[in-house]
Design a protein around this motif. Sequence first.
Motif, PDB file in Angstrom:
ATOM      1  N   UNK A 355      24.935  -4.168   3.934  1.00 55.40           N
ATOM      2  CA  UNK A 355      25.540  -4.833   2.506  1.00 55.40           C
ATOM      3  C   UNK A 355      25.703  -5.877   2.745  1.00 55.40           C
ATOM      4  N   UNK A 356      26.288  -6.532   3.992  1.00 50.71           N
ATOM      5  CA  UNK A 356      26.601  -7.917   3.901  1.00 50.71           C
ATOM      6  C   UNK A 356      25.450  -8.726   4.131  1.00 50.71           C
ATOM      7  N   UNK A 357      24.556  -8.358   4.651  1.00 48.12           N
ATOM      8  CA  UNK A 357      23.226  -9.307   4.672  1.00 48.12           C
ATOM      9  C   UNK A 357      22.675  -9.263   3.475  1.00 48.12           C
ATOM     10  N   UNK A 358      22.647  -8.431   2.730  1.00 51.28           N
ATOM     11  CA  UNK A 358      21.905  -8.264   1.034  1.00 51.28           C
ATOM     12  C   UNK A 358      22.931  -9.258   0.387  1.00 51.28           C
ATOM     13  N   UNK A 359      24.352  -9.188   0.700  1.00 52.47           N
ATOM     14  CA  UNK A 359      25.206 -10.254  -0.126  1.00 52.47           C
ATOM     15  C   UNK A 359      24.774 -11.573   0.308  1.00 52.47           C
ATOM     16  N   UNK A 360      24.713 -11.793   1.518  1.00 58.14           N
ATOM     17  CA  UNK A 360      24.591 -13.264   2.149  1.00 58.14           C
ATOM     18  C   UNK A 360      23.360 -13.800   1.456  1.00 58.14           C
ATOM     19  N   UNK A 361      22.217 -12.948   1.659  1.00 58.61           N
ATOM     20  CA  UNK A 361      21.129 -13.438   1.241  1.00 58.61           C
ATOM     21  C   UNK A 361      21.018 -13.973  -0.297  1.00 58.61           C
ATOM     22  N   UNK A 362      21.797 -13.153  -1.153  1.00 52.61           N
ATOM     23  CA  UNK A 362      21.576 -13.254  -2.677  1.00 52.61           C
ATOM     24  C   UNK A 362      22.650 -14.540  -3.000  1.00 52.61           C
ATOM     25  N   UNK A 363      23.724 -14.557  -2.236  1.00 50.84           N
ATOM     26  CA  UNK A 363      24.683 -15.933  -2.483  1.00 50.84           C
ATOM     27  C   UNK A 363      23.702 -17.301  -2.109  1.00 50.84           C
ATOM     28  N   UNK A 364      22.969 -17.123  -0.956  1.00 50.41           N
ATOM     29  CA  UNK A 364      22.132 -18.254  -0.585  1.00 50.41           C
ATOM     30  C   UNK A 364      21.166 -18.524  -1.522  1.00 50.41           C
ATOM     31  N   UNK A 365      20.443 -17.398  -2.208  1.00 50.85           N
ATOM     32  CA  UNK A 365      19.477 -17.579  -3.178  1.00 50.85           C
ATOM     33  C   UNK A 365      19.985 -18.208  -4.166  1.00 50.85           C
ATOM     34  N   UNK A 366      21.355 -17.806  -4.844  1.00 57.51           N
ATOM     35  CA  UNK A 366      22.014 -18.431  -5.867  1.00 57.51           C
ATOM     36  C   UNK A 366      22.155 -19.902  -5.821  1.00 57.51           C
ATOM     37  N   UNK A 367      22.835 -20.199  -4.671  1.00 56.85           N
ATOM     38  CA  UNK A 367      23.046 -21.738  -4.389  1.00 56.85           C
ATOM     39  C   UNK A 367      21.927 -22.721  -4.723  1.00 56.85           C
ATOM     40  N   UNK A 368      20.898 -21.812  -3.964  1.00 57.91           N
ATOM     41  CA  UNK A 368      19.421 -22.696  -4.044  1.00 57.91           C
ATOM     42  C   UNK A 368      18.925 -22.710  -5.647  1.00 57.91           C
ATOM     43  N   UNK A 369      19.067 -21.559  -6.290  1.00 56.08           N
ATOM     44  CA  UNK A 369      18.599 -21.735  -7.872  1.00 56.08           C
ATOM     45  C   UNK A 369      19.403 -22.680  -8.685  1.00 56.08           C
ATOM     46  N   UNK A 370      20.410 -22.804  -8.322  1.00 56.15           N
ATOM     47  CA  UNK A 370      21.466 -23.693  -8.947  1.00 56.15           C
ATOM     48  C   UNK A 370      21.176 -25.309  -8.663  1.00 56.15           C
ATOM     49  N   UNK A 371      20.325 -25.297  -7.542  1.00 53.27           N
ATOM     50  CA  UNK A 371      19.910 -26.773  -6.919  1.00 53.27           C
ATOM     51  C   UNK A 371      20.946 -27.128  -5.880  1.00 53.27           C
TER      52      UNK A 371
END
Length: 514
Positions: A355-371
């Motif tokens: 669960x937490x690896x899933x969450x961390x990867x998606x937060x990282x993804x969101x930060x990168x998607x926003x530049x």
Amino acid sequence: MGFFSKLVRSKSVAQLQTEAGASRDFRRTMGVWQLTAIGVGAIVGVGVFVLAPNEAALNAGPAIILSFLVAGIGSACAALSYAEFAGMIPVTGSAYTYGYAVLGELPAWIIGWDLLVEYALIVGVVAAGTSNYLQSLIAQITGLHLPVFLQAAYDPAHPDSGRGINLIAMLVALGVAALQVARTEVGARFNTVVVALKVLGVIVVVVVGAFYVNTANWTPFIPPLVHDAAATGGTRYGVGGMLAAASIVFFAVFGYDTLTTAAEESKNPQRDLPLAVVASLGVAMAMYLAISLVLTGMVPYNGCVDPSQAPGQCTEMILASSAPVSAVFAARDLHWISGIINVAAVCGIASVVFAFMLGAARIWFALSRDGLLPGWFAKSHPKYGTPHRPTLMLGVFTALAAGLLPIRELAELVNIGTLSAFIVICASVLILRIRQPELERRFRTPALWLLAPLGIVFSLFLIIGWPWVTEGQFHLIGGLDILTMWRFVIWMAIGLAIYFLYGMRHSKLATGES
């Protein structure tokens, strides 16, 4: 645009809702049960099988149940705030995305940076907890043991133990990362099965253990303060010990926020996310309270693994051992159930890693998607539709943390970061109610004007300690230690440097890129 204006530039709620509806970065495959399983999987794990019994032995005694109630109140207030946001802004990124809408870019970055490292460290903590039970299960089945050097990370508190690296914890972290690179629904189905096994295992522990409870072990319910802490391995007890334990076991009563990071993978996020947040916390709290009562009722809170030693003068306490639930049943000669416990513990704790690896990867993804971080990380796998690049990077980072750092120090660092995020979330939902009361909210937090401030206050007290007066003197009891706070400050300073050197100039809002 002025310097300050750049720091608080934000996305509107309407813009985020539009982005969520148009997003094709992920495949929408998860329903309410799978989301709830992610929440329960994140909440119930190392807290049940490691932290709860350990803190009962070292700090709270039978009053560990009060520690959970204190931590649970603060967590519940934040959970209801998360539920309101999740129904309104169903976008990958959880608290980071909510902060972007309400507080602006710099506060959102701070939240996202905070959660990114906290989630990653949680994976490290939990992988280490999985390792203890997996080693116990392997030894039970095969009689084989790893060399001492590979059994656990080096701990400065026990420099002569001979331990150096937690090999199995590293393999668990890497294995879960590999699983999550595959299609999300494959991992989610696997996680649902594992969570079901975990819940079944906890039920077996509670039902069987209830027949061996000796109510005399609950007296005194709040043990007296131990002044010579060194003689008992650091035990404190008293009300201060109970509150100190609350600051640690708080680690065990959050995790529902991880399911909100999967908003763009939910079939009906505005309906399902709030339901899953509330349901997962309710189920988890019931399990924690039940197992805490049973374990402290089966053996004395300060009972020794070696029955020839007097309570309070142990070489090793039963509830403070590395696999305490198994140790409790072994102490009552219930060896036949230890295999079930070890399987349930391995499944349960591994689901938290998921669960937490899933969450961390998606937060990282969101930060990168926003530049705010390099866009290279915001590319989904062309075949599996998963954020494979941040997931693999996290697999390596968390494997190193799990293999090399002691579990309790990791837990304290995790707590301060998550409590800080909870304070922001509770404040943000209040601010948004004032600024935009007309927004459609699929879920409205009841008594928000009471619960959100209460969540802020409880989170602050869990960090800094609880105000207390004894013998006419005011002081703080409980709370997290000063070293943990300094480590958190250093991590935040690194995050601010990255934002001002990179994120501020490359943000999508700065470049005007859609």
